[in-house]
Design a protein around this motif. Structure first.
Motif, short mmCIF file in Angstrom:
data_model
loop_
_atom_site.label_atom_id
_atom_site.label_comp_id
_atom_site.label_asym_id
_atom_site.label_seq_id
_atom_site.Cartn_x
_atom_site.Cartn_y
_atom_site.Cartn_z
N THR A 61 -7.76 -3.47 -26.10
CA THR A 61 -6.35 -3.84 -25.96
C THR A 61 -5.66 -2.91 -24.97
O THR A 61 -6.15 -1.84 -24.64
CB THR A 61 -5.64 -3.75 -27.32
N ALA A 62 -4.50 -3.32 -24.51
CA ALA A 62 -3.77 -2.54 -23.50
C ALA A 62 -3.32 -1.22 -24.09
O ALA A 62 -3.03 -1.10 -25.27
CB ALA A 62 -2.57 -3.34 -23.01
N SER A 120 -0.88 2.06 -24.78
CA SER A 120 0.53 2.10 -25.15
C SER A 120 1.43 2.26 -23.93
O SER A 120 2.53 1.69 -23.88
CB SER A 120 0.77 3.26 -26.13
N GLU A 176 0.80 1.11 -20.90
CA GLU A 176 0.84 -0.18 -20.20
C GLU A 176 1.78 -1.14 -20.92
O GLU A 176 2.52 -1.90 -20.28
CB GLU A 176 -0.57 -0.76 -20.11
N ARG A 177 1.74 -1.12 -22.26
CA ARG A 177 2.66 -1.97 -23.01
C ARG A 177 4.10 -1.55 -22.77
O ARG A 177 5.00 -2.38 -22.63
CB ARG A 177 2.34 -1.87 -24.51
N ASN A 198 5.92 -2.88 -19.60
CA ASN A 198 6.40 -4.26 -19.61
C ASN A 198 7.40 -4.53 -20.72
O ASN A 198 7.84 -5.68 -20.88
CB ASN A 198 5.22 -5.22 -19.74
N LEU A 199 7.77 -3.51 -21.47
CA LEU A 199 8.71 -3.68 -22.58
C LEU A 199 10.14 -3.68 -22.07
O LEU A 199 10.51 -2.91 -21.19
CB LEU A 199 8.52 -2.57 -23.60
N GLU A 253 10.53 5.45 -27.41
CA GLU A 253 10.07 4.68 -26.25
C GLU A 253 10.99 4.88 -25.05
O GLU A 253 10.54 4.91 -23.90
CB GLU A 253 9.98 3.21 -26.62
N SER A 269 12.60 -3.66 -16.95
CA SER A 269 11.47 -2.89 -17.45
C SER A 269 10.99 -1.91 -16.39
O SER A 269 11.42 -1.96 -15.22
CB SER A 269 10.32 -3.82 -17.86
#
Length: 418
Positions: free
Chosen positions: A146-147, A149, A151-152, A155-156, A165, A389
């Motif tokens: 999975t991607a 954190s 990388e996530r 795009n958040l 965050e 983002s």
């Protein structure tokens, strides 16, 4: 303000302790609250009474909130702590998407995720093994591919980020730059590869040789870097995006060798504020705090046309010389007359080398330029891009020097004409 739901007085009243725990939750959510404010809040509630819910809300608000950006978080924490008896299940179901049945699946409102993390700090979030209780087969999933954190996080959406965050996003943006290619000016510099003849230097050289012309001096265009002008919307619908983008602009302003001659920043909502000098402070927290103190219209209304008129009248000739690139950060939800807005955005476009519009609403797949303000402004920008983002700001850094980049402008104009 939080929703006006019935406020039930607990059967075992411990108001002072509850206010103390409430203050701790606010502090974990990012509000600077010390012991003195807690004592003042308890005394204020004793003086104001505990009979009307609005009085209770605004009493605590007056004691704990001293910045516009803290209002949303305070309202969410207040609603969850004092007014929703099932706040724990409500926020657990939101933060753990595997839970169903407690509430419908939805996206967290602005500030709600930070409020949830503050209230659930220290709470055991491990759930009982439902599969074992119901006799079902447990399925294990390998999540090693999975991607990451980070990388996530790239795009958040800024508005859906928690306090932690947001801090991680600011650290990533502090390493990001916004490079720009130099512009060839009409001035020249000496170069044997140049195509222009330097007549003055050629004649001076000939005079030193007794009038004999031996060498022809040549010139090539001298490169220079343009100014960057950022106009950032700080109205209520844009406040969370504006804070992080201003953090990014602070990094650009203080980056050495990034290529910009000068970086000018303005905020606008109901009025225009020049915050350029504040962004020159090296400490980012001090810079943004000073900028927020000077801009008195945080989370207010939006009058884009009036603010652009003020910029074109008072600041355009000062900062738009030398072919400036303009970043317009706004959702385009104008409340004023569209004729005035069109006149001012057209003038801004003609004064700039490139006008790039960053709109966080473009994050929606089904976005359509139906709002009057967006339809008015869209034809007068060079590029229309998302700005919601870290990934969108990285894309901006990659294309800001490409004169043919239009972003989503052509597609949306085609949709308007269809």
């Amino acid at each position: 303000m939080a929703e006006q739901l019935p406020l039930d007085i607990p059967s075992d009243p411990k108001l002072a302790q509850n206010i103390t725990h409430f203050a701790r939750a606010l502090r974990k959510a990012g509000l600077p609250i010390g012991t003195g404010r807690v004592v003042d809040a308890i005394r204020a509630v004793e003086a104001a009474g505990f009979t009307k819910k609005q009085d209770f809300y605004w009493t605590l608000h007056a004691c704990f909130v001293n910045r516009p950006e803290h209002r949303t978080v305070f309202a969410q924490v207040f609603r969850l702590y004092w007014r929703d008896p099932r706040y724990l299940e409500h926020m657990m179901s939101m933060m753990l998407p595997a839970i169903r049945g407690v509430q419908e699946e939805r996206t967290a409102d602005a500030g709600e995720k930070r409020a949830a993390e503050a209230l659930l700090d220290g709470v055991d979030r491990d759930l009982p093994d439902i599969a074992e209780q119901e006799g079902e087969t447990e399925i294990e999933i390998d999540a090693t591919q999975t991607a990451s954190s980070e990388e996530r996080l790239r795009n958040l959406d800024f508005e859906q980020m928690s306090t932690e965050e947001v801090a991680q996003a600011k650290r990533i943006l502090s390493r990001l730059n916004l490079p720009v290619k130099p512009i060839n000016s009409r001035r020249g510099q000496a170069s044997h590869l140049g195509h222009r003849i330097d007549r003055a230097r050629t004649l001076r050289s000939a005079m030193r040789q007794g009038g004999e012309l031996r060498d022809i001096a040549r010139l090539q265009p001298k490169p220079r870097w343009p100014n960057l002008v950022a106009l950032c919307d700080i109205s209520g619908s844009m406040s969370q995006y504006s804070r992080i983008i201003l953090h990014f602009l602070h990094t650009v302003s203080n980056a050495k060798g990034a290529g910009w001659a000068k970086v000018h920043a303005f905020t606008f909502g109901t009025r225009l504020t020049n915050i350029t000098r504040h962004l020159h402070q090296r400490d980012v927290d001090a810079a943004l705090s000073a900028a927020g103190a000077e801009a008195q219209d945080w989370e207010g209304g939006t009058r884009i046309g009036d603010c652009l008129h003020q910029f074109n009248r008072d600041w355009s000739r000062r900062v738009m010389g030398q072919g400036a690139v303009v970043l317009l950060i706004t959702d385009g939800l104008e409340r004023g007359a569209p004729e005035e807005l069109e006149k001012e955005i057209e003038r801004l476009h003609l004064s700039s080398r490139r006008l790039i519009w960053l709109n966080p609403l473009l994050r929606w797949d089904g976005f359509a330029p139906k709002a009057q303000g967006i339809m008015t402004m869209l034809p007068h920008v060079d590029s229309f891009r998302a700005g919601h983002s870290i990934a969108s700001l990285e894309d901006l850094a990659n294309v800001i020097s490409k004169p043919d980049d239009e972003g989503e402008k052509a597609r949306l104009l085609a949709a308007l004409s269809a």
